[in-house]
Design a protein around this motif. Structure first.
Motif, PDB file in Angstrom:
ATOM      1  N   PRO A   1       3.491  19.103   9.491  1.00 46.54           N
ATOM      2  CA  PRO A   1       2.951  18.602   8.220  1.00 46.54           C
ATOM      3  C   PRO A   1       2.846  17.080   8.221  1.00 46.54           C
ATOM      4  O   PRO A   1       3.554  16.394   8.964  1.00 46.54           O
ATOM      5  N   PHE A   2       1.981  16.565   7.381  1.00 46.74           N
ATOM      6  CA  PHE A   2       1.798  15.118   7.275  1.00 46.74           C
ATOM      7  C   PHE A   2       2.946  14.496   6.490  1.00 46.74           C
ATOM      8  O   PHE A   2       3.332  14.983   5.430  1.00 46.74           O
ATOM      9  N   ARG A   3       3.497  13.404   7.040  1.00 41.73           N
ATOM     10  CA  ARG A   3       4.472  12.582   6.339  1.00 41.73           C
ATOM     11  C   ARG A   3       4.044  11.135   6.481  1.00 41.73           C
ATOM     12  O   ARG A   3       3.773  10.667   7.599  1.00 41.73           O
ATOM     13  N   GLU A   4       3.988  10.425   5.372  1.00 42.05           N
ATOM     14  CA  GLU A   4       3.551   9.027   5.404  1.00 42.05           C
ATOM     15  C   GLU A   4       4.554   8.191   6.211  1.00 42.05           C
ATOM     16  O   GLU A   4       5.761   8.214   5.957  1.00 42.05           O
ATOM     17  N   GLN A   5       4.037   7.440   7.194  1.00 38.69           N
ATOM     18  CA  GLN A   5       4.895   6.628   8.062  1.00 38.69           C
ATOM     19  C   GLN A   5       4.389   5.202   8.226  1.00 38.69           C
ATOM     20  O   GLN A   5       4.962   4.420   8.981  1.00 38.69           O
ATOM     21  N   THR A   6       3.329   4.856   7.503  1.00 36.89           N
ATOM     22  CA  THR A   6       2.709   3.548   7.688  1.00 36.89           C
ATOM     23  C   THR A   6       3.673   2.412   7.388  1.00 36.89           C
ATOM     24  O   THR A   6       3.708   1.408   8.106  1.00 36.89           O
ATOM     25  N   GLY A   7       4.471   2.536   6.376  1.00 37.14           N
ATOM     26  CA  GLY A   7       5.360   1.440   5.995  1.00 37.14           C
ATOM     27  C   GLY A   7       6.675   1.419   6.749  1.00 37.14           C
ATOM     28  O   GLY A   7       7.461   0.472   6.590  1.00 37.14           O
ATOM     29  N   LEU A   8       6.938   2.431   7.550  1.00 40.60           N
ATOM     30  CA  LEU A   8       8.196   2.497   8.280  1.00 40.60           C
ATOM     31  C   LEU A   8       8.143   1.613   9.526  1.00 40.60           C
ATOM     32  O   LEU A   8       7.073   1.403  10.107  1.00 40.60           O
ATOM     33  N   PRO A   9       9.280   1.076   9.951  1.00 41.05           N
ATOM     34  CA  PRO A   9       9.278   0.269  11.186  1.00 41.05           C
ATOM     35  C   PRO A   9       8.973   1.145  12.396  1.00 41.05           C
ATOM     36  O   PRO A   9       9.237   2.353  12.398  1.00 41.05           O
TER      37      PRO A   9
ATOM     38  N   SER B   1       0.812  -1.211   0.000  1.00 37.29           N
ATOM     39  CA  SER B   1       0.000   0.000   0.000  1.00 37.29           C
ATOM     40  C   SER B   1       0.849   1.267   0.000  1.00 37.29           C
ATOM     41  O   SER B   1       0.336   2.350  -0.256  1.00 37.29           O
ATOM     42  N   GLN B   2       2.148   1.118   0.299  1.00 32.32           N
ATOM     43  CA  GLN B   2       3.058   2.268   0.311  1.00 32.32           C
ATOM     44  C   GLN B   2       4.221   1.973  -0.648  1.00 32.32           C
ATOM     45  O   GLN B   2       5.283   1.503  -0.243  1.00 32.32           O
ATOM     46  N   PRO B   3       4.047   2.191  -1.906  1.00 36.09           N
ATOM     47  CA  PRO B   3       5.090   1.829  -2.889  1.00 36.09           C
ATOM     48  C   PRO B   3       6.410   2.548  -2.667  1.00 36.09           C
ATOM     49  O   PRO B   3       7.463   2.059  -3.072  1.00 36.09           O
ATOM     50  N   GLN B   4       6.380   3.720  -2.012  1.00 38.75           N
ATOM     51  CA  GLN B   4       7.638   4.426  -1.776  1.00 38.75           C
ATOM     52  C   GLN B   4       8.522   3.697  -0.770  1.00 38.75           C
ATOM     53  O   GLN B   4       9.728   3.972  -0.688  1.00 38.75           O
TER      54      GLN B   4
END
Length: 784
Positions: free
Chosen positions: A515-523, A465-468
């Motif tokens: 600000p929002f930063r995507e963190q879902t895929g991070l450990p 879901s988080q290709p980055q």
């Protein structure tokens, strides 16, 4: 008549108007040649004698020299031999100790002589006794024959409540040792303890020997009996060995070693059960703390905590000294301050005591361990420069691993599932630049912060879901935050309930923009949602740790008012309210879902002691959306005087827990020690006792069961105290460990049995020791 040339001042009826005053001194009493120069004061109704040879005093005779005072009906002093002989109602006072009897013969300077049929009282312990004879060898040694010792007055024909009697006692104050031969300890006339030789210290200094036995009962180990042995190795080192017998499990040995050196110190404790008859294996617990000063101003600290098996915390709930008895932390760290910088290195490991019960497939007792850090290396600083600018920085390197034996939910005994969590390295930096303006009435602090982290993982991230992030093992992110924090304090004089008070009004505002930063895929190695309370609502991040940073565009507003005593500053009332407003949706939340609710729950707090003897504390979390209280803690305490306290607490977390707690210490019958001292004496010398009830009960209304409880009673007879305490500790939804503690405290001698005092102090708010503020009982040691 005054004889000053011989060093004796004699005063009789003929010159009653003459007095010799001794100057007070805070120095120790002189000894040797210096003592011989001390003046002698001898006074009585009638004084006669020959100068420099002999002086005889009759009728309320009193002899003084330094700290020694002798009173008697008749007293003679032989100057050449330095010999004092007293007859009739003899009373000797020295160093706070008092001896009384019919006849005394004493060489004053050498303190050598004897006392026939004396009684004695030692002020340090508040106890005394009687003897057939005391022989004073010198000022440091004495021998008492047919001696007794007690802190209880005689109770009619039955004698004192407790009495230690011996054939002979040797007292050596220089060696800090008293040795009693043929010692028998009687309680209420019944012999309860005896020893051929009994040794005890004469001061508070430490001394090797056997300590009083300890006895308690619990439902898992049965009757437990132990007799500690204390070894005073050196002034800076000692050890205590505690052999014991557990009727259900077998023999045990506890060891504690303490050391204190100029550059390091520590305490090591080991409890061993070589062969547990219930489990069929050896059991142990290890607790070692060590601190040291290394080179270049480097401080080192280590704490090692380990148990032999997963069930240890259940079978021996008091054997592990940890706030988290199922998560045992072992760590070692070195810290060095270098100017404005602090550098540190740390190794952190966990032992997880799981509850893999095959009868409990849902594993309600299974817990997931935190990550281990092997290692953690970092540096931090806070510096001020320019016109009030404040710069803060923290940088760290961490290597995160899973604890050995960590299992995943769904594991049961014999079928464990390894926990599949990412591991790897992280380097992070926290930096902030602030300009605080602070005055007595207000403060304003704008702040710009950065949270930067880079990860190098042992295996690639799997996050479709988080290709980055998907498929990458090295990722980085930087998250800035801007905040403005302002607090104000207003005061005024007013009157409440007829009392002049100072009232404060303390508003506070905190604006945060992250600000929002995507963190879902991070450990996520160390982040968790903060508890929502009056402290966390005024913080910039909803998470603790480094790996998660909540996005925010929000304003937190709150106000607190207090009523203070204008003279002492004591707080009589506190009321507060706080709420947060979101200007946009929050996507990174502890719950993992987007937060669209603009207004947060309202936090309310209050505390008051406006009503004499009553204290009220309350904190509430009110949800405007559901119009219900989401969480609450309400406590009330009534304490009308010493040894009288009753408190009740109600805790609610809607949908999770609801508990009621009740604690108390209250006299059930008789007078408290403070009341007994304040009351006029009735002339009775008996030990009249007071019964106290003590306890704490924690009841879960959600589960309809008592979770933890302590109930006991104390009986204070003045010269002895008896305690019986039952404790129940919950170790699961349907499991608990129950134990029964007995203790007999003989005031002025020792405590026998298990010690429940720490349990009572830790669990009953407002509990007060019955002998709080008095000298502790002497520690008695027994020898075969």
């Amino acid at each position: 008549m005054a004889l000053t040339t011989s060093g004796v001042a004699a005063q009789g009826e003929a010159d009653a108007g003459i007095e010799l005053q001794l100057a007070p001194s805070l120095q120790p009493a002189p000894r040797g040649d210096a003592a011989k120069k001390l003046p002698i004061v001898l006074q009585a109704r009638e004084v006669r004698g020959r100068p420099d040879l002999e002086t005889v005093a009759e009728g309320d005779a009193e002899f003084r020299r330094g700290g020694l005072v002798i009173r008697a009906d008749r007293l003679s002093y032989d100057h050449p031999d330095d010999l004092a002989v007293a007859h009739g109602n003899v009373r000797v006072s020295r160093d706070g100790n008092i001896y009384t009897g019919p006849d005394l013969q004493l060489k004053v300077q050498r303190f050598e002589g004897f006392f026939l049929s004396p009684t004695y009282f030692f002020s340090r312990t508040g106890a005394g006794g009687s003897a057939q004879r005391i022989d004073f060898i010198d000022d440091q040694r004495a021998i008492a024959t047919g001696a007794t010792y007690t802190s209880c007055p005689p109770d009619g024909s039955a004698g004192p409540a407790w009495l230690l009697s011996t054939r002979r006692v040797k007292l050596d104050f220089e060696a800090n040792e008293g040795i009693a031969e043929g010692a028998v300890l009687r309680f209420l006339g019944v012999p309860i303890l005896g020893a051929p030789v009994l040794s005890f210290p004469l001061t508070d200094e430490r001394k090797s020997g056997w300590l009083p036995p300890s006895i308690n009962i619990d439902n898992r180990s049965g009757l437990q009996t132990s007799v500690p042995y204390y070894w005073n190795i050196a002034p800076n080192r000692d050890a205590t060995f505690t052999p014991g017998i557990l009727t259900k499990r077998g023999v045990s040995l506890g060891t504690e070693f303490r050391y204190l050196e100029p550059r390091y110190a520590g305490v090591a404790k080991v409890d061993v059960l070589p062969n547990d008859r219930i489990t069929g294996r050896a059991r142990y617990a290890l607790d070692w703390g060590h601190e040291a000063e290394l080179i270049n101003e480097t401080r080192f600290a280590m704490h090692l905590l380990r148990a032999s098996d997963d069930e240890y915390w259940k079978d021996f709930p008091r054997g592990i000294k940890s706030l988290t008895p199922r998560l045992l932390l072992s760590d070692a760290q070195a810290i060095r301050d270098a100017g404005a910088w602090t550098t540190y290195a740390r190794v952190l490991r966990w032992q997880v005591l799981q509850n893999l019960d095959p009868q409990n497939p849902e594993n309600q007792g299974l817990i997931v361990a935190p990550y281990e850090r092997l290692p953690q290396i970092g540096a931090r600083t806070v510096r001020r420069f320019g016109s009030g600018l404040e710069f803060g920085f923290e940088g760290e390197f961490n290597r995160f691993t899973n604890p050995v034996g960590t299992v995943a939910p769904g594991s049961v005994a014999g079928t464990t599932i390894p926990l599949d969590r990412p591991t790897g390295m992280r380097v992070h930096a926290l930096a902030s630049l602030a300009r605080p303006w602070v005055t007595p009435g207000w403060s304003l602090t704008p702040r710009l912060s950065l949270n930067a982290a880079t990860y190098s993982l042992d295996r690639p991230i799997v996050s479709p879901s988080q290709p980055q992030f998907d498929g990458r093992s090295s990722v980085s992110r930087i998250i800035p935050t801007f905040s403005v924090d302002s607090a104000w304090t207003f005061e005024r004089e007013t009157s409440w309930f007829g009392r002049v008070v100072r009232q404060t009004l303390e508003p506070r505002l905190l604006y945060v923009n992250t600000p929002f930063r995507e963190q879902t895929g991070l450990p996520n190695f160390d982040s968790a949602g903060k508890d929502f309370n009056f402290e966390s609502i005024y913080t910039e991040n909803a998470f603790s740790g480094i790996d998660r940073v909540s996005d925010a565009h929000q304003l937190t507003a709150g106000v607190t008012t207090r009523l203070l005593d204008p003279l002492t500053g004591a707080e009589a009332l506190r009321l507060g309210v706080a709420q947060r407003y979101l200007f946009r949706d929050q996507k990174v939340t502890p719950e993992g879902t987007t937060l669209t609710q603009r207004f947060s729950d309202v936090l309310l707090l209050g505390s008051s002691n406006l009503v004499t003897h009553w204290n009220l504390d309350a904190s509430l979390q009110y949800s405007p959306d559901s119009n219900r209280i989401a969480r609450s803690i309400v406590g009330v305490r009534y304490s009308p005087g010493p040894f009288r306290t009753v408190n009740a607490t109600y805790r609610l977390t809607r949908g999770l827990t609801e508990q009621v707690e009740l604690g108390w210490q209250w006299p059930l019958y008789g007078r408290t020690p403070d009341e007994a001292r304040a009351a006029p004496s009735s002339g009775s010398q008996s030990c009249k006792g007071t019964w106290y009830g003590v306890g704490r009960i924690n009841y879960s209304t959600r589960d309809s069961r008592i979770t933890d409880s302590i109930i006991g009673t104390e009986y204070d007879a003045g010269c002895w105290i008896a305690r019986v305490v039952a404790e129940r500790l919950s170790t699961g939804r349907a499991e608990a460990t129950t134990r029964l503690l007995f203790q007999l405290e003989l005031v002025g001698l020792s405590r026998l049995g298990s010690n429940p005092l720490q349990v009572l102090k830790d669990n009953i708010p407002g509990y007060r020791l019955l002998r709080d503020g008095t000298a502790p009982p002497a520690t008695t040691r027994f020898y075969d």
